[in-house]
Design a protein around this motif. Structure first.
Motif, PDB file in Angstrom:
ATOM      1  N   GLN A 170      -4.651   9.242   3.150  1.00  0.00           N
ATOM      2  CA  GLN A 170      -5.273   7.927   3.304  1.00  0.00           C
ATOM      3  C   GLN A 170      -5.578   7.584   4.764  1.00  0.00           C
ATOM      4  OE1 GLN A 170      -2.827   5.915  -0.403  1.00  0.00           O
ATOM      5  NE2 GLN A 170      -3.109   4.671   1.438  1.00  0.00           N
ATOM      6  N   CYS A 181       0.867  -1.171   0.000  1.00  0.00           N
ATOM      7  CA  CYS A 181       0.000   0.000   0.000  1.00  0.00           C
ATOM      8  C   CYS A 181       0.906   1.224   0.000  1.00  0.00           C
ATOM      9  CB  CYS A 181      -0.886  -0.026   1.249  1.00  0.00           C
ATOM     10  SG  CYS A 181      -1.977   1.402   1.400  1.00  0.00           S
ATOM     11  N   CYS A 185      -5.763   0.085   3.140  1.00  0.00           N
ATOM     12  CA  CYS A 185      -5.312  -1.257   3.536  1.00  0.00           C
ATOM     13  C   CYS A 185      -5.657  -1.631   4.973  1.00  0.00           C
ATOM     14  CB  CYS A 185      -3.804  -1.386   3.321  1.00  0.00           C
ATOM     15  SG  CYS A 185      -2.848  -0.427   4.504  1.00  0.00           S
ATOM     16  N   CYS A 212      -5.344   3.376   7.836  1.00  0.00           N
ATOM     17  CA  CYS A 212      -5.293   3.634   6.408  1.00  0.00           C
ATOM     18  C   CYS A 212      -6.609   3.147   5.815  1.00  0.00           C
ATOM     19  CB  CYS A 212      -4.098   2.920   5.796  1.00  0.00           C
ATOM     20  SG  CYS A 212      -4.041   3.055   3.999  1.00  0.00           S
ATOM     21  N   CYS A 260       1.037   3.369   2.050  1.00  0.00           N
ATOM     22  CA  CYS A 260       1.441   3.667   3.425  1.00  0.00           C
ATOM     23  C   CYS A 260       2.466   2.694   3.966  1.00  0.00           C
ATOM     24  CB  CYS A 260       0.220   3.686   4.347  1.00  0.00           C
ATOM     25  SG  CYS A 260      -0.394   2.040   4.779  1.00  0.00           S
TER      26      CYS A 260
HETATM   27 ZN   LIG Z   1      -2.347   1.638   3.585  1.00  0.00          ZN
END
Ligand SMILES: [Zn+2]
Length: 130
Positions: free
Chosen positions: A47, A26, A99, A96, A28
């Motif tokens: 996010q 992801c 995800c 997030c 992140c």
């Molecule tokens: Zn994420």
């Protein structure tokens, strides 16, 4: 939940286990943010959604004491996440929305110096200590 919700330890543990189980790449997740890090410029902050707080009482000063029984420092990847100790007692908890990894965030600073920091929530280092 909203950003005023105080997350009790079991809720935090559930979020940590859920985060550990996420394996999908992801925006992140690289770097993994196992230790406290100044929020990277590249991090997709948009996010993140705040889902709760570890600040127990907004009207009294939380302790600056840290919890490091095994000689770690604030910056160690293996430093315990102890919700009642600094800096966790000043953190908000975010997830997030892409995800579902969960992150702890707080802002270090005073005067003109402000440093937003972030650490991924992991069950392996999460400890419930008074
Ligand atoms: Zn994420």
């Amino acid at each position: 939940m909203d950003n005023e919700t105080y997350l009790q330890f079991p809720a935090l543990q559930t979020l940590a286990r859920r985060t550990d189980a996420v394996t999908v790449d992801c925006g992140c997740s690289s770097p993994e943010l196992d230790n406290w890090t100044s929020l990277p410029i590249s991090f997709p902050e948009e996010q993140l959604r705040v889902i709760g707080t570890l600040v127990r009482d907004a009207y009294s000063e939380a302790t600056f004491e840290e919890y490091h029984p095994h000689g770690t420092t604030l910056w160690s990847a293996e430093a315990p996440i102890a919700p009642l100790y600094f800096p966790y007692n000043r953190c908000t908890v975010s997830e997030c929305v892409v995800c579902q990894r969960a992150y702890l965030r707080y802002v270090e600073g005073g005067g003109y110096f402000v440093d937003p920091r972030i650490r991924r929530l992991r069950s392996g280092v999460l400890v419930d200590v008074a």
